[in-house]
Design a protein around this motif. Sequence first.
Motif, PDB file in Angstrom:
ATOM      1  N   LYS A 350     -22.339  14.874  18.730  1.00 13.64           N
ATOM      2  CA  LYS A 350     -22.883  14.942  17.423  1.00 13.64           C
ATOM      3  C   LYS A 350     -22.483  13.517  16.677  1.00 13.64           C
ATOM      4  N   ALA A 351     -21.265  12.948  16.992  1.00 11.23           N
ATOM      5  CA  ALA A 351     -20.928  11.850  16.176  1.00 11.23           C
ATOM      6  C   ALA A 351     -21.646  10.621  16.799  1.00 11.23           C
ATOM      7  N   ASP A 352     -22.332  10.686  18.207  1.00  9.86           N
ATOM      8  CA  ASP A 352     -22.998   9.651  18.750  1.00  9.86           C
ATOM      9  C   ASP A 352     -24.345   9.597  18.085  1.00  9.86           C
ATOM     10  N   LEU A 353     -25.011  10.721  17.890  1.00 10.62           N
ATOM     11  CA  LEU A 353     -26.330  10.886  17.266  1.00 10.62           C
ATOM     12  C   LEU A 353     -26.110  10.403  15.743  1.00 10.62           C
ATOM     13  N   LEU A 354     -25.049  10.781  15.130  1.00 11.86           N
ATOM     14  CA  LEU A 354     -25.113  10.397  13.805  1.00 11.86           C
ATOM     15  C   LEU A 354     -24.825   8.993  13.584  1.00 11.86           C
ATOM     16  N   PHE A 355     -24.238   8.175  14.780  1.00 11.03           N
ATOM     17  CA  PHE A 355     -24.312   6.664  14.714  1.00 11.03           C
ATOM     18  C   PHE A 355     -25.415   5.928  14.883  1.00 11.03           C
TER      19      PHE A 355
END
Length: 464
Positions: A350-355
């Motif tokens: 999810k963090a990678d997607l938000l980035f």
Amino acid sequence: MKNVCRFNNLWRENPGARPVFYPHQLLDRKASVLEVVGRWNEAEAIFRANLEWVQASNDPETIACDQNGLGNILRLKGLYPQALALFEEAYRISSVSEDKPGVWKSLINMGMVYFNQGIYPKAMECYRTNFGIAEALGDAPKTGRTYLMMGNVHLYQGEYSSALDCYQRSLAILTEADDRQNISSLMNNMGLIHMEQGDYPRALELYQKGLALHRSLGNKKGISNAIGNMGLLYMQQGDYARSLECYHQQMAISQELGDRRNLGISAGNMGIVYMDQGDYAKALESYRQSLDIAQELNDQESIGITMGSLGELYNKLQDPRQAGQHYDQAIAIARQLQLKFYLCSYLHSKADLLFTQQKVPQAETLNAEALQIAQEIMVPDIVFSCRILQADILGLTQKGRARQLLENMLTEATDDRQLADLNHHLYKITGVNEHRTEALGLYRALHQKTPKAQYRDWIAELDS
């Protein structure tokens, strides 16, 4: 799970007739069979009814046995807090009645809950206590099985040397005891270590030995699991046709047994194969089948895992809204069930997607939590991925520090995939062509060995 309990107070004799088992014991055995074939709701109903009945019998060993039986069904469904409460009560009853085999059984089950949740230190604590109990009882099979469970914890923490040591000790004991059932499971787990280490011929040899043992025992569920592991091996090697063939065989056996849970797992694994091939339509179909079965069984763990897989799929399909929603559901379930391994994985995804959506503060927060959990439970692959994203985020404002972080990681890289990823991200941060050339060469070599769609996409990105 086999419910080997004593029912001394539950025999019934008819004048002039042979003794027969009280129906309670027969029902427990029926519930155990239903558990194996995946008919968990029926098994749960039987264990609940039997537990209600035996609580009036004043037989602590029987009460603890049924608590362990019911708890194991709830564990399989992913209802970990309820399962753990039953196992802890069974442990208390067995401790008070000084029933050491019952204590051992309850601790094994408690350890399995912690293991499923990714709380590896607590799982190991249970197994180490059990080791002492098994040694005091002089029960070699229990000692061998305890080594097996300890090895599983080491395996999932990436401690392959320690895992292999436990498995070898277990194998020596179980071989002497001629415990072929647990030896066959041990072969599969040892195969997983060699597969993770890239020794595919040795892994296949062990899987085949395990499969032969299961066949000699007529254990169709064991046969199904062994074939599924072989499918995973072929997938790792990029032999997708043979991998799918294994999963089709596994599904056929699961359907024959009525084992809905393994059927759902097979469908999910087929979805991973299709993802690797870049066939996203078939991957979506497989994941939906897996999710339908998990929801039918109320298997919360499998629901969460499949939600995470669907998040990855929608991310590949460039549908960030759907990807984010599925990641959120996977994270919520992982938090609720305390599945730390999956929680740190989905938090990072999810963090990678938000980035990529330029939502940097939220990405940084989730990635930091993922990194903390991954370090706590010692999952090196996820730690590596979190540190890569940490460098990418840092590179937005402090390119020099980001470059230094990635260069330091280069000295610690353990395989070609890590070297490729590090050079790829160094190129994106610094623009130095040497890193692009190095990453491109490594990805091409990796794609030749394992033709994953992800490698193909990265090659296209770097070659443009």
